[in-house]
Design an enzyme around this catalytic site. Structure first.
Site, PDB file in Angstrom:
ATOM      1  N   LYS A 183     -29.466  27.505  -9.342  1.00  0.00           N
ATOM      2  CA  LYS A 183     -30.243  28.714  -9.615  1.00  0.00           C
ATOM      3  C   LYS A 183     -31.508  28.796  -8.755  1.00  0.00           C
ATOM      4  O   LYS A 183     -31.460  29.190  -7.608  1.00  0.00           O
ATOM      5  CB  LYS A 183     -30.533  28.829 -11.110  1.00  0.00           C
ATOM      6  CG  LYS A 183     -29.287  29.124 -11.950  1.00  0.00           C
ATOM      7  CD  LYS A 183     -29.624  29.505 -13.353  1.00  0.00           C
ATOM      8  CE  LYS A 183     -28.390  29.709 -14.226  1.00  0.00           C
ATOM      9  NZ  LYS A 183     -27.544  30.819 -13.814  1.00  0.00           N
ATOM     10  N   PHE A 220     -23.955  25.312 -22.382  1.00  0.00           N
ATOM     11  CA  PHE A 220     -23.301  26.103 -21.331  1.00  0.00           C
ATOM     12  C   PHE A 220     -23.489  25.361 -20.014  1.00  0.00           C
ATOM     13  O   PHE A 220     -24.619  25.095 -19.591  1.00  0.00           O
ATOM     14  CB  PHE A 220     -23.894  27.502 -21.223  1.00  0.00           C
ATOM     15  CG  PHE A 220     -23.162  28.380 -20.239  1.00  0.00           C
ATOM     16  CD1 PHE A 220     -22.114  29.182 -20.650  1.00  0.00           C
ATOM     17  CD2 PHE A 220     -23.516  28.392 -18.903  1.00  0.00           C
ATOM     18  CE1 PHE A 220     -21.419  29.979 -19.747  1.00  0.00           C
ATOM     19  CE2 PHE A 220     -22.826  29.176 -17.984  1.00  0.00           C
ATOM     20  CZ  PHE A 220     -21.773  29.974 -18.415  1.00  0.00           C
ATOM     21  N   ASP A 255     -28.549  18.548 -17.447  1.00  0.00           N
ATOM     22  CA  ASP A 255     -28.209  19.812 -16.795  1.00  0.00           C
ATOM     23  C   ASP A 255     -29.472  20.653 -16.694  1.00  0.00           C
ATOM     24  O   ASP A 255     -29.893  21.294 -17.660  1.00  0.00           O
ATOM     25  CB  ASP A 255     -27.126  20.541 -17.584  1.00  0.00           C
ATOM     26  CG  ASP A 255     -26.639  21.800 -16.864  1.00  0.00           C
ATOM     27  OD1 ASP A 255     -27.357  22.298 -15.974  1.00  0.00           O
ATOM     28  OD2 ASP A 255     -25.544  22.283 -17.195  1.00  0.00           O
TER      29      ASP A 255
END
Length: 412
Positions: free
Chosen positions: A251, A137, A222
């Site tokens: 984040k 994702f 990532d």
């Protein structure tokens, strides 16, 4: 009309229905540390942490104060002058990321960081293909979505960005066989988050690095969800001492107060900006408020040794979850994770959804993985205490018992 009804009417009725089904048709009021309160006054332990964003908990005072100071000084950059917080944050990131990563591009989110890495890889190599992993994702903007092989998200908006191939996660040989002379880069998560907290076999990241280096292909790590201490190391790649060519972060980078995304990379990859300084840009990317928050968040993370704390608290959480898995083998299929990035895989997605609802009733917030709804993720703030872990485990035991009884009733 109350706020939930307004959300349902004007924003996302489908999501409102899902929230209602899982017992989360509530409206948040305020938050502090590891706790959230709704407008009825009910308090919840936040064991979702905004999908790994709230490493420092809600409203960490040092981050809030840094943003307030910057707000009084200059909240937005004029862009034709250099922003001091932006330059300082770039320098700090070059110090705390793996060796060789010296240059930074700032955006506003993880998806934007992935988009930038995607473009940098293609421009630098002059090659069109990117390899991603099954279950991965990377976001839902068009480039990032093209790297996120889930039909439910991809099919409604096809055609996607061409040149993307998916290989099995954790299988270095399959990745090596998929590389062609047209391959620009491989993008991989050190631990798959939305894919169900999938930890790869030991040595996988080292093999990916070896293969990509030997084949002249860029490695993009990532770290949007794994970064900044979540797994028990500052970066997920640190578990195998791997230095990628590009590393994406977001984040937790904003300290749970401001949105920010970043790509940190090798200097030679960023040479593309010498030829065309505006080949990729963002009006709000790296704005002074977000960078002030990130600078403070980095200092708190390092000063309070939060990666080590995540590992210690995560071990306690995983040990307790494994004991519950033994007690409820008819409901729980597997417990896995590292640090405070933990997944609880249920035998069925409906069982997991009911357990999420029962946990909410008992004052604990969680959610399932976007790419694997059988897995309920547990990602509390890294500042979580032992008693919070124990409270969550006690609530989960009650939720599991209630879930078992509910399904026994359904089955007769």
């Amino acid at each position: 009309m109350d706020s939930f009804a307004l959300f349902e009417k004007h924003i996302n009725p489908g999501l409102a229905g899902l929230l209602r089904f899982t017992g989360l048709d509530r409206v948040e009021s305020h938050a502090e540390g590891v706790y959230v309160w709704d407008t009825t006054g009910k308090r919840y332990l936040d064991f979702l942490g905004l999908y790994g964003t709230l490493n420092l908990g809600h409203r960490h005072p040092k981050v809030v104060e840094a943003v307030k100071r910057q707000l009084d000084r200059m909240p937005m950059s004029v862009r034709v002058l250099v922003s001091e917080p932006t330059a300082r944050l770039a320098a700090r990131l070059s110090e705390v990321t793996p060796e060789g990563l010296e240059m930074v591009f700032f955006g506003n989110s993880g998806a934007e960081a992935v988009e930038a890495a995607f473009k940098l890889a293609r421009i630098y190599t002059g090659k069109p293909e990117i390899l991603t992993t099954e279950g991965g994702f990377h976001g839902k903007t068009m480039g990032a979505l093209s790297l996120t092989p889930k039909p439910e998200y991809q099919d409604p908006v096809r055609p996607l960005v061409p040149g993307v191939k998916a290989v099995p996660y954790g299988d270095a040989r399959a990745l090596e066989e998929a590389i062609t002379p047209r391959t620009a880069a491989v993008i991989v998560e050190p631990i798959q988050g939305e894919g169900g907290i999938r930890v790869p076999p030991e040595g996988y990241l080292r093999e990916v690095r070896r293969i990509t280096r030997e084949r002249g292909v860029l490695m993009i790590a990532d770290e949007v969800q794994t970064g900044l201490g979540r797994t028990g190391r500052l970066w997920g790649v640190d578990w195998e001492a791997v230095a990628p060519d590009l590393l994406t972060s977001a984040k937790a980078l904003g300290g749970g107060v401001m949105p920010i995304g970043a790509v940190v990379g090798r200097r030679e990859v960023f040479e593309v900006f010498k030829k065309n300084p505006l080949v990729h840009s963002s009006t709000f990317g790296g704005n002074p408020l977000a960078c002030a928050a990130a600078l403070a968040a980095l200092e708190v993370t390092l000063e309070e040794n939060l990666p080590e704390r995540a590992l210690r608290m995560g071990n306690r959480l995983i040990e307790g979850l494994k004991a519950l898995a033994q007690a409820y083998p008819d409901l729980i299929q597997e417990v896995r994770g590292r640090g405070l990035m933990v997944g609880l895989e249920f035998v069925d997605a409906d069982v997991g959804a009911l357990c999420v609802a029962e946990l909410a009733e008992r004052g604990v917030l969680t959610a399932f993985g976007l790419n694997n709804p059988k897995v309920v993720r547990l990602e509390p703030p890294l500042i979580v205490e032992e008693d919070h872990i124990d409270q969550a485990l006690q609530a989960l035991e009650g939720a599991l018992e209630a879930t078992r009884k509910a399904f026994e009733g359904i089955l007769g």
